[in-house]
Enzyme design. Sequence first.
Site: not given
Length: 309
Positions: A155, A250, A280
Site C-alpha cells: 500500500s 481494491d 486491499h
Amino acid sequence: MPLDPQVEAVLAPLREAPVVDFWSLEPSVVRANFGSFGAEAAPPPVAKIENRGIPGPAGELPVRIYTPDGAGPFPLLMFFHGGGFVVCDLDSHDALARSLCRGAGAVVVSVDYRLAPEAKFPAAPEDCHAATRWAVDNAASIGADGARVAVAGDSAGGNLAAVVAQLAKQRGGPALAHQLLIYPVTAHDFTTPSYEENAEGYFLTRDMMQWFWHHYLERAEDGQDPLAAPLRAKDLSGLPPATVVTAEYDPLRDEGEAYARRLDEAGVPTQAVRYDGVIHGFVSMYEQIDKGREAIEFGCKRLRESFGN
C-alpha cells in the site's frame, strides 16, 4: 469474480460495525484504534530480531532487523509498511516482515519512517531512502550482502518502495535487484474505474484514501510530484525488475496495474499478478485469507530469483 468466501467472512463484522467518519477524528485517535490485520498469537519465527536506531534525515530513525535461519551473509530486503502514510508501524506489520524474512531467506530491515501529518511529504520517502543507504553501507554488520538488495512494501509502503527505487536511480544508488510492490499507491487520483467500483464496502474506501492523502501532502499540487505519485515519473527506464501484486476489489487496483504497465513499457522486467475475489490488505490477512499466503509465497519466490537464491 465474486468475493472469496474467506474475504466475505473478514468483511462481515466490519459491515456490521458503526460507520467511522475519519474526517471527524484526529490522526492520533485513528492510529490508536486502527486494527492490526495479520496479527498472530504465534508469529512466524525467525532466527533473530533486533530493534535499533539509525541516523535519519531528521534524527534517529527506528528500524527492526529480522535475520533468517542459516549461515549468512544473506540478501538484504528493505521493507516499508503500509498505512496511508498516517497509521501503522513496525508492530502492525511484524508478521508480514517475518514472513518475508523466512520466505525470501533475507535480512529484512523494516523502517519506522516518520508519519504524516506531523511529518508531511517528502519526509517518508527521504527516511526510507536514507535507511536503505544506511543498510547497504552497514550490510556486513547486520549479516547482509550489500550487493544483493531489494525493496518491498504494501500500500503506502509499496509507494515508498517504488519511490526509493526511483531515488536510487536519480541519486546514484544503492543498486537494487528487485522491487516488490504489494497493492501500491502510485497516483493521487480518485477517478479510476477501480475507485468507482470499490469506493465503499471493501475495507479500504475512497474516503479513507482521500483522508490519508489530505494528511500526507502539504499542498494538493504535491500529488503531481513523482516522489509522491510514482506513476507521474516521466522516465521509468533503468529501474530494477518489479513484481506488482494487486487485488480485484481494491480502489488502488488500477493505479498499481498502470504502474506495472509503465514499467514494462520502459523495458523493466515486470510481472504483475491480480488476485481475484480479494480486497486491499489481503496479504496481511494471510491467516484468514489463503490467497494472502499465496501472494507472499509468490513474492518471496520472485525475491529469491532476483537474489540468485
